[in-house]
Design an enzyme around this catalytic site. Sequence first.
Site, PDB file in Angstrom:
ATOM      1  N   GLU A   1       0.820  -1.230   0.000  1.00 25.57           N
ATOM      2  CA  GLU A   1       0.000   0.000   0.000  1.00 25.57           C
ATOM      3  C   GLU A   1       0.849   1.275   0.000  1.00 25.57           C
ATOM      4  O   GLU A   1       0.620   2.196   0.779  1.00 25.57           O
ATOM      5  CB  GLU A   1      -0.962  -0.009   1.193  1.00 25.57           C
ATOM      6  CG  GLU A   1      -1.713  -1.329   1.319  1.00 25.57           C
ATOM      7  CD  GLU A   1      -2.855  -1.318   2.324  1.00 25.57           C
ATOM      8  OE1 GLU A   1      -3.332  -0.223   2.674  1.00 25.57           O
ATOM      9  OE2 GLU A   1      -3.283  -2.415   2.732  1.00 25.57           O
TER      10      GLU A   1
HETATM   11  C1  GLA Z   1      -6.221   0.255   4.377  1.00 22.87           C
HETATM   12  C2  GLA Z   1      -6.586  -1.091   3.790  1.00 22.87           C
HETATM   13  C3  GLA Z   1      -6.689  -1.015   2.308  1.00 22.87           C
HETATM   14  C4  GLA Z   1      -7.418   0.211   1.848  1.00 22.87           C
HETATM   15  C5  GLA Z   1      -6.790   1.428   2.414  1.00 22.87           C
HETATM   16  C6  GLA Z   1      -7.495   2.636   1.878  1.00 22.87           C
HETATM   17  O1  GLA Z   1      -4.909   0.551   4.227  1.00 22.87           O
HETATM   18  O2  GLA Z   1      -5.695  -2.108   4.119  1.00 22.87           O
HETATM   19  O3  GLA Z   1      -7.381  -2.137   1.864  1.00 22.87           O
HETATM   20  O4  GLA Z   1      -8.762   0.175   2.234  1.00 22.87           O
HETATM   21  O5  GLA Z   1      -6.899   1.320   3.814  1.00 22.87           O
HETATM   22  O6  GLA Z   1      -7.858   2.472   0.552  1.00 22.87           O
END
Ligand code: GLA
Length: 370
Positions: A260
């Site tokens: 992420e």
């Molecule tokens: C968190 C979750 C992701 C996503 C982000 C925002 O980090 O792990 O799946 O929902 O928030 O998009």
Amino acid sequence: MLKNTLLLICLTIVFSAQKPNEEGLKDLFTDSFYIGVAVNGQQVSGKVPEELALIERHFNSLSPENGLKWEKVHPEMDRYDFEFGDAYVALGEKLGAFTIGHCLVWHQQVPNWVFVDEAGRLLGKEALLSRMEDHIAQVAGRYKGKIDGWDVVNEAFNEDGSYRESNWYKVAGKDFIKAAFRKAHEVDPAAELYYNDYNVWKASKRAGILTLAKEMKAEGIQIDGIGMQGHYMLESPSLEQIEQGIIEIAEAGFQVMITELDVDVLPRPGNTQGADLNINFANSPKYNPFANGISPESAAKLSQRYTDLFQLFQKHKDKISRVTFWGLHDGRSWLNNFPVRSRTNYPLLIDRDLKVKEDVFAKLKAISKD
Ligand code: GLA
């Protein structure tokens, strides 16, 4: 015969058009780690060919942005919806990508029915764990052999390292985490299993996570890695804080994944770090300064931040197995709506016109040779 030859020619043209062989981000780091991207429904169904071509060129690992979260894949007790998931794993297979499942158990984006009985009362431990295990069996079971690694549990800790008081925890204590990993392993023994969270760079939070992860390992429960969600800002966290996290996770015996990854270039109201989705503010011009384009100063800072981050990742390539961007391009990023709605943000390496930010790419290319 002629028909067949024509068909073959057409297929070859289509196939080669979809297989651009220009150098992509993934090619810069093939000897270091996978470069992943979170994809959405439109992308996996192939409705936007230009986006698909970018995915194919730059990434060798996929994560499902929202499509495998509980509320999407299992919206009602007796109803699963595998439309996204099936297309997602098919794309992963077609690209030969390292394909991630995200996420089996989380306190967000999970319907309320999961936690209550017919009368609306909170379930007991046994009933809740059995519902959870059933979900894992259905979802991880369907994609057995097609998903290479699962985020089994997402965001179960508070910033101070204590357990988050989610419904899961309230009912089952930390056993819900152990039970989830046990079940995932039973269902797909070949899949890697991860715990994933934001702000893992914070020593206090990380201490809680690693204590549990080591305890699980000692009990013989499979847990392969810790995902450090990389929802970073231009100046925070510091590189030292991130580095400390990478080193400690590796020293504890787990793979490190930067999951992420994005870099928020917009001002944040108050002290909102990380990705707590409960936080959301109304929009205002003060918080949306680059509605018509990012300033050159901020663009330069973004480019420097990515350079510094990848330099750090490259330094620890022996510990990091994957770096995944949270979204394909700026126009698709969740950071246009978090923690303030409807803004124009620039957090990724590909802009809203689907152009790679060439100056950043050039710098990453230089780093990748280190
Ligand atoms: C968190 C979750 C992701 C996503 C982000 C925002 O980090 O792990 O799946 O929902 O928030 O998009």
